[in-house]
Write an enzyme that holds these catalytic residues in place. Sequence first.
Site, PDB file in Angstrom:
ATOM      1  N   LYS A 256       0.848  -1.201   0.000  1.00 16.30           N
ATOM      2  CA  LYS A 256       0.000   0.000   0.000  1.00 16.30           C
ATOM      3  C   LYS A 256       0.878   1.243   0.000  1.00 16.30           C
ATOM      4  O   LYS A 256       2.080   1.156   0.281  1.00 16.30           O
ATOM      5  CB  LYS A 256      -0.896  -0.021   1.230  1.00 16.30           C
ATOM      6  CG  LYS A 256      -0.149   0.089   2.559  1.00 16.30           C
ATOM      7  CD  LYS A 256      -1.075  -0.175   3.732  1.00 16.30           C
ATOM      8  CE  LYS A 256      -0.347  -0.049   5.054  1.00 16.30           C
ATOM      9  NZ  LYS A 256      -1.161  -0.534   6.182  1.00 16.30           N
TER      10      LYS A 256
ATOM     11  N   TYR B 147      14.910  31.040   7.638  1.00 13.70           N
ATOM     12  CA  TYR B 147      13.696  31.661   8.172  1.00 13.70           C
ATOM     13  C   TYR B 147      13.770  31.828   9.686  1.00 13.70           C
ATOM     14  O   TYR B 147      14.247  30.948  10.388  1.00 13.70           O
ATOM     15  CB  TYR B 147      12.476  30.788   7.857  1.00 13.70           C
ATOM     16  CG  TYR B 147      12.047  30.860   6.412  1.00 13.70           C
ATOM     17  CD1 TYR B 147      11.586  32.037   5.848  1.00 13.70           C
ATOM     18  CD2 TYR B 147      12.094  29.715   5.613  1.00 13.70           C
ATOM     19  CE1 TYR B 147      11.187  32.081   4.519  1.00 13.70           C
ATOM     20  CE2 TYR B 147      11.708  29.745   4.287  1.00 13.70           C
ATOM     21  CZ  TYR B 147      11.250  30.943   3.743  1.00 13.70           C
ATOM     22  OH  TYR B 147      10.862  30.981   2.436  1.00 13.70           O
TER      23      TYR B 147
ATOM     24  N   ARG C 182     -11.939   0.474  13.439  1.00 10.25           N
ATOM     25  CA  ARG C 182     -12.002   1.249  12.190  1.00 10.25           C
ATOM     26  C   ARG C 182     -13.090   0.700  11.289  1.00 10.25           C
ATOM     27  O   ARG C 182     -14.077   1.370  11.020  1.00 10.25           O
ATOM     28  CB  ARG C 182     -10.654   1.223  11.458  1.00 10.25           C
ATOM     29  CG  ARG C 182      -9.528   1.887  12.220  1.00 10.25           C
ATOM     30  CD  ARG C 182      -8.383   2.295  11.315  1.00 10.25           C
ATOM     31  NE  ARG C 182      -7.789   1.193  10.538  1.00 10.25           N
ATOM     32  CZ  ARG C 182      -6.551   1.222  10.061  1.00 10.25           C
ATOM     33  NH1 ARG C 182      -5.781   2.276  10.283  1.00 10.25           N
ATOM     34  NH2 ARG C 182      -6.074   0.216   9.359  1.00 10.25           N
TER      35      ARG C 182
HETATM   36  C1  LIG Z   1      -0.654  -1.787   6.714  1.00  6.22           C
HETATM   37  C2  LIG Z   1      -1.344  -3.003   7.055  1.00  6.22           C
HETATM   38  C3  LIG Z   1      -0.635  -4.190   7.306  1.00  6.22           C
HETATM   39  C4  LIG Z   1       0.882  -4.255   7.297  1.00  6.22           C
HETATM   40  O1  LIG Z   1       1.374  -3.806   8.510  1.00  6.22           O
HETATM   41  P1  LIG Z   1       2.953  -3.742   8.796  1.00  6.22           P
HETATM   42  O2  LIG Z   1       3.027  -3.553  10.253  1.00  6.22           O
HETATM   43  O3  LIG Z   1       3.460  -2.583   8.026  1.00  6.22           O
HETATM   44  O4  LIG Z   1       3.536  -5.011   8.337  1.00  6.22           O
HETATM   45  C5  LIG Z   1      -1.356  -5.332   7.547  1.00  6.22           C
HETATM   46  N1  LIG Z   1      -2.705  -5.322   7.571  1.00  6.22           N
HETATM   47  C6  LIG Z   1      -3.434  -4.201   7.346  1.00  6.22           C
HETATM   48  C7  LIG Z   1      -4.910  -4.268   7.374  1.00  6.22           C
HETATM   49  C8  LIG Z   1      -2.771  -3.002   7.093  1.00  6.22           C
HETATM   50  O5  LIG Z   1      -3.473  -1.897   6.876  1.00  6.22           O
END
Ligand SMILES: *Cc1c(COP(=O)(O)O)cnc(C)c1O
Length: 394
Positions: A35, A262, A133
């Site tokens: 993702k 800045y 969620r």
């Molecule tokens: C992002 C995500 C994961 C992966 O988690 P990591 O800790 O990055 O390995 C697994 N399951 C869901 C539903 C996620 O959103």
Amino acid sequence: MSDAWIDIDLDAIIHNYEEITAHLQSGSKVMAVVKADAYGLGAVEVARTLSQRGCEAFAVTTVEEGLILRHHGIKEMILVMGPVSLGNMEEAILEDLHLSISDFSMLKNCETVASRLGKKALIHLKLETGMGRTGFLEKEWEELATTLARGEYLEPVGVFTHLARAAQRDSSYTQKQYEKFQEGIEILREGGIHNLMQHICNSAAFLDYPQWHHDFVRIGTLLIGHFPSPAFKGKLNLKDPWTAKARILHVRQVPKGAYVGYQSIYRTKKDTSLAVIPVGYADGFGVQPHLVPQGLWDFIKIVIKNFLALCGIYLGQESVSIKGHKVKVAGKIGMQITVLDLGDLSVEPGEEVIIPLRRTQANPRILRRYWLNKRLIGNRIIKEGISQPDPEYV
Ligand SMILES: *Cc1c(COP(=O)(O)O)cnc(C)c1O
């Protein structure tokens, strides 16, 4: 030519994948979570590499992300983990994306679209067990089984839940989530919905609860060479595939007492040289996610840090690395410009600087260069909104 870029070592990702699979319980497989453009590394490139190494499943958050993988030739299972809108159902079903279904309206939409297409939708049931969620609530699980048993165009292939406190190693909360998940699976089984692929582990749970690996473990963080928190360091031998770099574009000598940037929050302590790199907060440099204090001591540290900043003392100023030397950022990081205080280091314009750029924050417009077997095998940059190779690097 890009004067800022990110080198991505695909061999390191392969190494991490193999390190993970070596620690899998038998019967379990890795679902590579790619993702958010594989946490900034490049979803297509990472998925392609892992698919060639035998990875059989990928996971993304949105249908759009899933379609990008499909359109780039990823033929393996792709799970969309986030909720799916009605408008995205048709293409998702046609492209055989596995859809997470987390409430009855989504279930109904999916069934309607699938029956109109005359094609079964492959679905994973998301159960709510404590993440708060998405997911079917405990009181809905029986009705879920009944509804699925009637659905002609829904093909339930998986069931999963997501752990809220695995990275914090809150074992009692995590254990409760697991037990609830198993109760849900039992209720579905009693309702005639069985033989589902089960998956619950993220990176943290994969390390801490090997007995929960089940059919798939959903791994993102470990694949890209990070641990879910410092407490997990050393549990696997991981390699970091990511190096963000920029070229120094400008160097200038300044006397002691010169203001930089800045708000003039930085003043040189002696005669020194300043260097400019073309990277700033618009690229994600120096941008931190909002962190919630983990306990009282953490809170006190944050208060002290803010108080000192008020007095003009800045702790935790970012630093970069030049020829193996640690070099401090001078003053506030600008939108696309950062100034470095070189001290006694003698550096010419054109010199490369390694920047600690957070991978999920790194702007996708920065050139990505992909290395396999120490050879540059491709690159990608977004120009005028379109992803394309940078000819300078082909
Ligand atoms: C992002 C995500 C994961 C992966 O988690 P990591 O800790 O990055 O390995 C697994 N399951 C869901 C539903 C996620 O959103």
